[in-house]
Design an enzyme around this catalytic site. Structure first.
Site, short mmCIF file in Angstrom:
data_model
loop_
_atom_site.label_atom_id
_atom_site.label_comp_id
_atom_site.label_asym_id
_atom_site.label_seq_id
_atom_site.Cartn_x
_atom_site.Cartn_y
_atom_site.Cartn_z
N ILE A 230 47.43 28.39 26.70
CA ILE A 230 45.48 27.52 27.46
C ILE A 230 44.56 28.50 28.84
O ILE A 230 43.67 28.64 28.66
CB ILE A 230 45.08 26.07 26.95
CG1 ILE A 230 45.78 26.10 25.28
CG2 ILE A 230 44.20 26.11 28.04
CD1 ILE A 230 45.09 24.71 25.14
N GLU B 62 46.13 24.22 16.10
CA GLU B 62 45.95 24.93 16.74
C GLU B 62 46.52 25.28 18.38
O GLU B 62 46.79 24.46 18.63
CB GLU B 62 44.01 25.07 17.37
CG GLU B 62 43.29 24.74 15.50
CD GLU B 62 43.01 26.29 15.63
OE1 GLU B 62 42.89 27.19 16.49
OE2 GLU B 62 42.40 26.78 14.00
N CYS B 63 46.34 26.16 18.53
CA CYS B 63 46.70 26.35 20.43
C CYS B 63 46.50 25.22 21.08
O CYS B 63 46.30 25.07 22.72
CB CYS B 63 48.08 27.57 20.82
SG CYS B 63 46.08 28.95 21.03
N GLY B 64 44.56 25.89 20.50
CA GLY B 64 43.58 25.32 21.28
C GLY B 64 42.76 26.41 21.92
O GLY B 64 42.02 25.90 22.58
#
Ligand code: SF4
Length: 247
Positions: A126, A232-234
């Site tokens: 992120i 989700e990874c974000g």
């Protein structure tokens, strides 16, 4: 909200795009935003399709690629293969951490399995992506998410304003599934990621906790973060707060 955000009638656009082909949406994005458009790509299983559409509409478009430090060697090779083949303008944003040092510092003794996935994604995935968007400051960002991939993605409109990234997020492939992508890749003689043939339907980082091959009857995304309540990874959360999102 930016002046660009105010000028677009998002409701009308989203209604129109529900029945539009992804190539048309990409062409609209390229015409609307020109040099202020970027795209992100994980250079994953079916990534060649959106890349192909995007560079046809906007040759030289900047493509953001996040290198977490834990990608498969095959992903780097695939990126390089496509980069050379299509003369792609890839902007690689790397984690600020040394991959081995991060594992030691974070108490992650097993390189093939993350105990704290959220912390690792925040530090290594992120942060580089947020840095990319901040530095490149696009007015719009093209991405390859699809509604069939998760419940959260089912709610996604084709064009939305992202307060988190201060730009529009455009998702032309929302209504496509593996069948449509396969047909597009085949008709344009485009390659899948090399691990796709080995059962990797969705490809992220190489620890088994993050990506594993899936069986024929499994959902393609079930190979990501197996056994974790994480979808989700974000990166693809467009709102400011990640708290309410089921990551
Ligand atoms: S997907 Fe896995 S290895 Fe990659 S950044 Fe997230 S937790 Fe770390």
């Amino acid at each position: 909200m930016s002046s660009t955000a105010e000028q677009l009638d998002l409701d009308a656009l989203n209604q129109m795009f529900e029945t539009a082909q992804p190539t048309k949406i990409v062409q609209w994005a390229a015409a609307q935003f020109g040099d202020d458009l970027v795209m992100s790509s994980s250079f994953g299983a079916e990534s060649a399709a959106l890349i192909h559409m995007a560079i046809a509409a906007r040759p030289g478009l900047r493509i953001v690629f996040v290198d977490t430090g834990y990608l498969f060697p095959e992903t780097h090779a695939f990126m390089e293969q496509l980069r050379r083949q299509f003369d792609l303008n890839v902007w690689t944003y790397r984690t600020r951490h040394d991959p081995i040092a991060y594992l030691h510092q974070a108490g992650e003794e097993n390189p093939t399995w993350r105990k704290d996935i959220d912390a690792c994604c925040a530090a290594n995935k992120i942060e580089p992506f947020e840095r990319a968007i901040k530095e490149l400051a696009p007015k719009a960002w093209l991405r390859g998410i699809r509604r069939s991939q998760s419940d959260l993605r089912k709610q996604t409109p084709f064009v939305e304003w992202s307060p988190r990234y201060n730009c529009h997020a455009i998702s032309p492939l929302l209504n496509w599934g593996s069948r449509e992508l396969h047909a597009y890749l085949k008709s344009h003689d485009l390659p899948y990621h090399p691990l796709w043939e080995k059962g990797y339907a969705s490809i992220g980082c190489n620890p088994l906790s993050c990506t594993r091959p899936v069986g024929q009857d499994e959902h393609p995304r079930s190979g990501r973060w197996t056994g974790q309540d994480k979808y989700e990874c974000g990166i693809n959360i467009t709102k400011n707060s990640l708290d309410s999102a089921n990551l």
